[in-house]
Design a protein around this motif. Structure first.
Motif, PDB file in Angstrom:
ATOM      1  N   ASP A 100       8.804   9.083  -9.787  1.00 45.55           N
ATOM      2  CA  ASP A 100       8.237   8.009 -10.608  1.00 45.55           C
ATOM      3  C   ASP A 100       6.738   7.858 -10.369  1.00 45.55           C
ATOM      4  OD1 ASP A 100      10.825   7.551 -11.396  1.00 45.55           O
ATOM      5  OD2 ASP A 100      11.121   5.794 -10.109  1.00 45.55           O
ATOM      6  N   VAL A 101       6.284   8.205  -9.174  1.00 44.68           N
ATOM      7  CA  VAL A 101       4.877   8.098  -8.807  1.00 44.68           C
ATOM      8  C   VAL A 101       4.463   9.370  -8.072  1.00 44.68           C
ATOM      9  CG1 VAL A 101       4.810   5.577  -8.671  1.00 44.68           C
ATOM     10  CG2 VAL A 101       5.511   6.891  -6.670  1.00 44.68           C
ATOM     11  N   ASP A 102       3.164   9.627  -8.055  1.00 43.55           N
ATOM     12  CA  ASP A 102       2.645  10.790  -7.326  1.00 43.55           C
ATOM     13  C   ASP A 102       2.431  10.457  -5.853  1.00 43.55           C
ATOM     14  OD1 ASP A 102       2.331  12.822  -9.467  1.00 43.55           O
ATOM     15  OD2 ASP A 102       1.051  11.284 -10.327  1.00 43.55           O
ATOM     16  N   PHE A 103       1.941   9.245  -5.601  1.00 44.75           N
ATOM     17  CA  PHE A 103       1.879   8.773  -4.219  1.00 44.75           C
ATOM     18  C   PHE A 103       1.904   7.256  -4.190  1.00 44.75           C
ATOM     19  CE2 PHE A 103      -2.792   9.380  -5.011  1.00 44.75           C
ATOM     20  CZ  PHE A 103      -3.287   8.134  -4.617  1.00 44.75           C
ATOM     21  N   ILE A 104       2.183   6.698  -3.019  1.00 47.11           N
ATOM     22  CA  ILE A 104       2.289   5.252  -2.860  1.00 47.11           C
ATOM     23  C   ILE A 104       1.359   4.789  -1.750  1.00 47.11           C
ATOM     24  CG2 ILE A 104       3.799   3.368  -2.071  1.00 47.11           C
ATOM     25  CD1 ILE A 104       6.094   4.675  -3.523  1.00 47.11           C
ATOM     26  N   ALA A 105       0.523   3.797  -2.063  1.00 50.59           N
ATOM     27  CA  ALA A 105      -0.317   3.124  -1.072  1.00 50.59           C
ATOM     28  C   ALA A 105      -0.015   1.642  -1.204  1.00 50.59           C
ATOM     29  CB  ALA A 105      -1.794   3.413  -1.328  1.00 50.59           C
ATOM     30  N   ALA A 106       0.975   1.175  -0.453  1.00 53.26           N
ATOM     31  CA  ALA A 106       1.482  -0.183  -0.660  1.00 53.26           C
ATOM     32  C   ALA A 106       1.943  -0.783   0.661  1.00 53.26           C
ATOM     33  CB  ALA A 106       2.623  -0.172  -1.678  1.00 53.26           C
ATOM     34  N   THR A 107       1.003  -0.991   1.583  1.00 53.41           N
ATOM     35  CA  THR A 107       1.324  -1.499   2.923  1.00 53.41           C
ATOM     36  C   THR A 107       2.576  -0.785   3.447  1.00 53.41           C
ATOM     37  OG1 THR A 107       2.608  -3.391   2.057  1.00 53.41           O
ATOM     38  CG2 THR A 107       0.263  -3.725   2.478  1.00 53.41           C
ATOM     39  N   TYR A 108       2.549   0.538   3.379  1.00 52.68           N
ATOM     40  CA  TYR A 108       3.718   1.388   3.629  1.00 52.68           C
ATOM     41  C   TYR A 108       3.675   1.884   5.077  1.00 52.68           C
ATOM     42  CZ  TYR A 108       7.345   4.549   1.710  1.00 52.68           C
ATOM     43  OH  TYR A 108       8.517   5.191   1.400  1.00 52.68           O
ATOM     44  N   SER A 109       4.350   1.181   5.965  1.00 51.69           N
ATOM     45  CA  SER A 109       4.327   1.548   7.386  1.00 51.69           C
ATOM     46  C   SER A 109       5.062   2.866   7.625  1.00 51.69           C
ATOM     47  CB  SER A 109       4.982   0.440   8.224  1.00 51.69           C
ATOM     48  OG  SER A 109       4.259  -0.760   8.121  1.00 51.69           O
ATOM     49  N   THR A 222       3.953  -6.126  16.615  1.00 51.53           N
ATOM     50  CA  THR A 222       4.200  -4.684  16.518  1.00 51.53           C
ATOM     51  C   THR A 222       2.921  -3.984  16.064  1.00 51.53           C
ATOM     52  OG1 THR A 222       4.828  -4.787  14.179  1.00 51.53           O
ATOM     53  CG2 THR A 222       6.611  -5.053  15.810  1.00 51.53           C
ATOM     54  N   ASN A 223       2.938  -2.655  16.117  1.00 50.47           N
ATOM     55  CA  ASN A 223       1.919  -1.838  15.479  1.00 50.47           C
ATOM     56  C   ASN A 223       2.479  -1.295  14.173  1.00 50.47           C
ATOM     57  OD1 ASN A 223       0.007  -2.100  17.540  1.00 50.47           O
ATOM     58  ND2 ASN A 223       0.801  -0.344  18.654  1.00 50.47           N
ATOM     59  N   GLU A 224       1.757  -1.504  13.088  1.00 52.55           N
ATOM     60  CA  GLU A 224       2.167  -1.016  11.775  1.00 52.55           C
ATOM     61  C   GLU A 224       1.112  -0.051  11.257  1.00 52.55           C
ATOM     62  OE1 GLU A 224       5.134  -1.676  10.724  1.00 52.55           O
ATOM     63  OE2 GLU A 224       5.544  -3.200  12.242  1.00 52.55           O
ATOM     64  N   ASN A 225       1.467   1.222  11.196  1.00 55.83           N
ATOM     65  CA  ASN A 225       0.557   2.267  10.748  1.00 55.83           C
ATOM     66  C   ASN A 225       0.748   2.494   9.248  1.00 55.83           C
ATOM     67  OD1 ASN A 225      -0.390   3.581  13.557  1.00 55.83           O
ATOM     68  ND2 ASN A 225       1.789   3.105  13.699  1.00 55.83           N
ATOM     69  N   TYR A 226      -0.215   2.051   8.452  1.00 50.36           N
ATOM     70  CA  TYR A 226      -0.101   2.217   7.008  1.00 50.36           C
ATOM     71  C   TYR A 226      -0.406   3.660   6.628  1.00 50.36           C
ATOM     72  CZ  TYR A 226      -0.103  -2.880   6.345  1.00 50.36           C
ATOM     73  OH  TYR A 226       0.191  -4.221   6.360  1.00 50.36           O
ATOM     74  N   GLY A 227       0.546   4.258   5.920  1.00 45.20           N
ATOM     75  CA  GLY A 227       0.354   5.616   5.438  1.00 45.20           C
ATOM     76  C   GLY A 227       0.481   5.679   3.928  1.00 45.20           C
ATOM     77  N   ILE A 228       0.081   6.796   3.359  1.00 46.39           N
ATOM     78  CA  ILE A 228       0.253   7.039   1.923  1.00 46.39           C
ATOM     79  C   ILE A 228       1.464   7.937   1.756  1.00 46.39           C
ATOM     80  CG2 ILE A 228      -0.738   8.141  -0.115  1.00 46.39           C
ATOM     81  CD1 ILE A 228      -3.452   7.183   0.755  1.00 46.39           C
ATOM     82  N   GLY A 229       2.476   7.410   1.097  1.00 48.16           N
ATOM     83  CA  GLY A 229       3.731   8.144   0.929  1.00 48.16           C
ATOM     84  C   GLY A 229       3.663   9.134  -0.218  1.00 48.16           C
TER      85      GLY A 229
END
Length: 279
Positions: A100-109, A222-229
């Motif tokens: 549905d999407v090419d990538f996701i940048a949405a506070t995605y830990s 916690t530590n939340e590492n935001y990544g691009i899915g």
């Protein structure tokens, strides 16, 4: 006979024109997964998170939006070639797997469980789980106090999972579809705290309609590492990592932090190194 010949020839020319048009359409509508040059790229973001990903009457804004826009440009797309799609926490893996999407940048830990289903570029931000409470609240002074509280978080989020499994297993956790849906209950006292990443909470606390009404606990749970899915196995991962490195190097990352988090006085961590996931 002459009329029939002209008609047949015209039909043949018309058919050839249709064929050429169809071929041209196929060639010009490349998917974003090819790494640029196509007609559009589809990116998943949050629509309801001030400071990170928010849909407004004037378009889309926030830190994640700035990150995604910079990456898209490095992949060869202009801003008007970006199609934004709402990516709710519980839907992100499915959206990537379905294409549905090419990538996701949405506070995605980035988590081990999610990494089994999708690939991550980054991280591009290190956040920490925290709580948002009413400004006059004096009951929640430490993480231990959360066990006696009514908490709100979002279905499918790591924040909700962390609360249930280790941070406050005795808390009354009420899952909602979005974080913004928790705010009325927090404001009127139906719930005691909203828990998610401090970067998200800072965005809500800084909104004009909530000015002076909420505060962060400052617990850094916690530590939340935001990544691009991206879809598992996608060649976009390496290309996005390169774009993120360039964004940090040319100071565009710093500008995005200041533009989006500055009004909330959010004390962000330095830009993380690619592949350096803090546990």
């Amino acid at each position: 006979m002459k009329l029939r010949k002209v008609t047949a020839a015209s039909a043949a020319v018309f058919a050839l024109a249709l064929t050429a048009t169809a071929c041209g359409s196929d060639d010009g509508d490349d998917s974003g997964s090819s790494g640029g040059g196509g007609k559009k790229i589809t990116i998943g973001i949050k629509f309801d998170q001030p400071g990170l990903g928010q849909k407004t009457p004037d378009g889309y804004e926030g830190f994640d939006v700035d990150i995604a826009t910079y990456v898209a440009k490095k992949l060869g797309y202009t801003e008007d070639q970006i199609e934004w799609k709402e990516s709710k926490s519980a839907d992100r893996e499915t959206m990537l797997q379905r294409g549905d999407v090419d990538f996701i940048a949405a506070t995605y830990s980035i988590t081990p469980e999610r990494s089994e289903k999708v690939d991550f570029a980054g991280p591009y931000l290190l956040a920490h789980q925290d709580v948002l409470i009413r400004a006059d609240d004096d009951k929640i002074k430490s993480p231990e106090d959360l066990n006696d509280a009514k908490l709100c978080s979002v279905t499918g989020s790591t924040s909700a999972q962390n609360i249930k499994e280790k941070l406050a297993p005795k808390a009354q956790l009420q899952p909602y579809p979005t974080y913004s849906a928790c705010l009325p209950g927090l404001q009127n006292g139906a719930i005691d705290a909203l828990t998610t990443d401090d970067s998200i909470l800072a965005g809500y606390a800084s909104q004009k309609q909530f000015e002076g009404k909420f505060k962060l606990g400052g617990f850094k749970l916690t530590n939340e590492n935001y990544g691009i899915g991206v879809k598992k196995g996608s060649d976009l991962k390496d290309k996005i990592n390169k774009a993120l490195e360039e964004m940090v190097a040319d100071k565009s990352w710093d500008k995005a932090v200041k533009d989006n988090f500055g009004p909330a006085n959010y004390k962000n961590e330095p830009a993380p190194k690619i592949g350096d996931v803090k546990s």
